[in-house]
Enzyme design. Structure first.
Site, PDB file in Angstrom:
ATOM      1  N   CYS A   1      17.660 -41.187 -13.294  1.00  0.00           N
ATOM      2  CA  CYS A   1      18.462 -42.221 -13.958  1.00  0.00           C
ATOM      3  C   CYS A   1      18.554 -42.067 -15.468  1.00  0.00           C
ATOM      4  O   CYS A   1      19.636 -42.253 -16.048  1.00  0.00           O
ATOM      5  CB  CYS A   1      17.955 -43.607 -13.594  1.00  0.00           C
TER       6      CYS A   1
ATOM      7  N   HIS B   1      14.018 -48.452 -13.969  1.00  0.00           N
ATOM      8  CA  HIS B   1      15.328 -47.871 -13.683  1.00  0.00           C
ATOM      9  C   HIS B   1      16.328 -48.235 -14.771  1.00  0.00           C
ATOM     10  O   HIS B   1      16.521 -49.410 -15.087  1.00  0.00           O
ATOM     11  CB  HIS B   1      15.842 -48.359 -12.323  1.00  0.00           C
TER      12      HIS B   1
ATOM     13  N   ASP C   1      26.169 -47.484 -12.943  1.00  0.00           N
ATOM     14  CA  ASP C   1      24.917 -46.819 -12.594  1.00  0.00           C
ATOM     15  C   ASP C   1      25.228 -45.595 -11.742  1.00  0.00           C
ATOM     16  O   ASP C   1      25.594 -45.720 -10.574  1.00  0.00           O
ATOM     17  CB  ASP C   1      24.005 -47.777 -11.830  1.00  0.00           C
TER      18      ASP C   1
END
Length: 290
Positions: free
Chosen positions: A81, A121, A138
């Site tokens: 991420c 995250h 995302d």
């Protein structure tokens, strides 16, 4: 903006838009519109896979923009991420979007009654110039990655090219919101987004924990995935899960080392290196012992 504010205003690190767009196969407009955001958001997870191979090889993960670009764009690799959304953040800022980094607490596949995990995250809150609506972007959440931005403050069910999602308020006072995915009629929480922006430097400690701490699952298990317009492919160690665009299970099977190498190359889309083979054999052993 005053002279003092200008002097201390953050400057988004440069990114080679031509190289990035060639990498993801995008040749559309370069304007900060919702249509452009949606187009980029769908193409990125298809072209740039999620993977933690370098962590398992004992290589540190750098969040330096030049290192990320060399890996994800130049070398045809993927990442997790902080790399994925860090790259997207710079691309969107270069196009004129207003972008904030946010932090989320992962809930995906957590056992019932398990203690809360730390926030680990990275996600993005994106605004189109002239519009106050915030969009959750995302491209770095593995096998359940978004393929379209979601309206961050809408409670409605939101369709994406790869399944339906919704974002519900959890903490009205603090502003936390929980993202949920529709898994064949069952709503499953993916993560909980905290309010408030994070500076790029704020992710350094979380990134170090992710690639170096022995309790981080990225240090002892393979996680890789790619999401195309028609399918989701996810690897957990040597187990390959294939779902269609709706999220319905198509196939799930365990792979040999040779099969794992072929899937990483031909399905996930990674340029597999010869010196990965000992690691792949170890990963198969991990899967067999699980």
């Amino acid at each position: 903006m005053t002279k003092l504010e200008t002097a201390f205003a953050p400057v988004a690190p440069a990114v080679d838009l031509d190289a990035y767009f060639a990498r993801i196969g995008y040749d559309g407009p370069r304007e900060p519109t919702l249509a452009v955001l949606r187009a980029i958001h769908q193409k990125h997870p298809d072209a740039i896979p999620f993977e933690n191979i370098d962590v398992l090889l004992g290589r540190p993960i750098s969040l330096d923009p030049a290192a990320i670009d060399a890996k994800l764009i130049g070398a045809g690799r993927g990442g997790y991420c902080y790399e994925q959304n860090g790259l997207l953040k710079r691309v969107l800022a270069a196009l004129g979007f207003q972008v904030e980094g946010r932090m989320a607490r992962v809930l995906w596949m957590a056992p019932a009654g398990a203690p809360p995990r730390p926030r680990s995250h990275m996600v993005l809150a994106v605004r189109v110039p002239g519009d106050d609506a915030a969009w959750l972007a995302d491209v770095g959440f593995g096998g359940c990655v978004l393929t379209a931005p979601l309206a961050l403050f809408s409670d409605d069910v939101q369709a994406t090219p790869n399944g339906d999602f919704r974002i519900l308020p959890i903490d009205e006072l603090g502003g936390e919101r929980q993202v949920q995915a529709d898994l064949s009629g069952r709503w499953s929480p993916t993560y909980q987004v905290a309010s408030g922006a994070w500076a790029d430097v704020d992710y350094e400690q979380a990134n170090f924990y992710t690639y170096a701490h022995p309790s981080s699952h990225f240090t002892f298990s393979l996680t890789a995935g790619r999401t195309t317009p028609t399918a989701r492919y996810a690897l957990k160690n040597n187990r390959l899960t294939h779902r269609d665009a709706t999220g319905a299970l198509v196939d799930q099977r365990d792979l040999s080392a040779a099969e794992l190498e072929a899937v990483l190359r031909d399905v996930i889309g990674l340029p597999v290196e010869p010196d990965w083979r000992p690691l792949l054999e170890k990963i198969v052993a991990w899967g067999s012992a699980a």
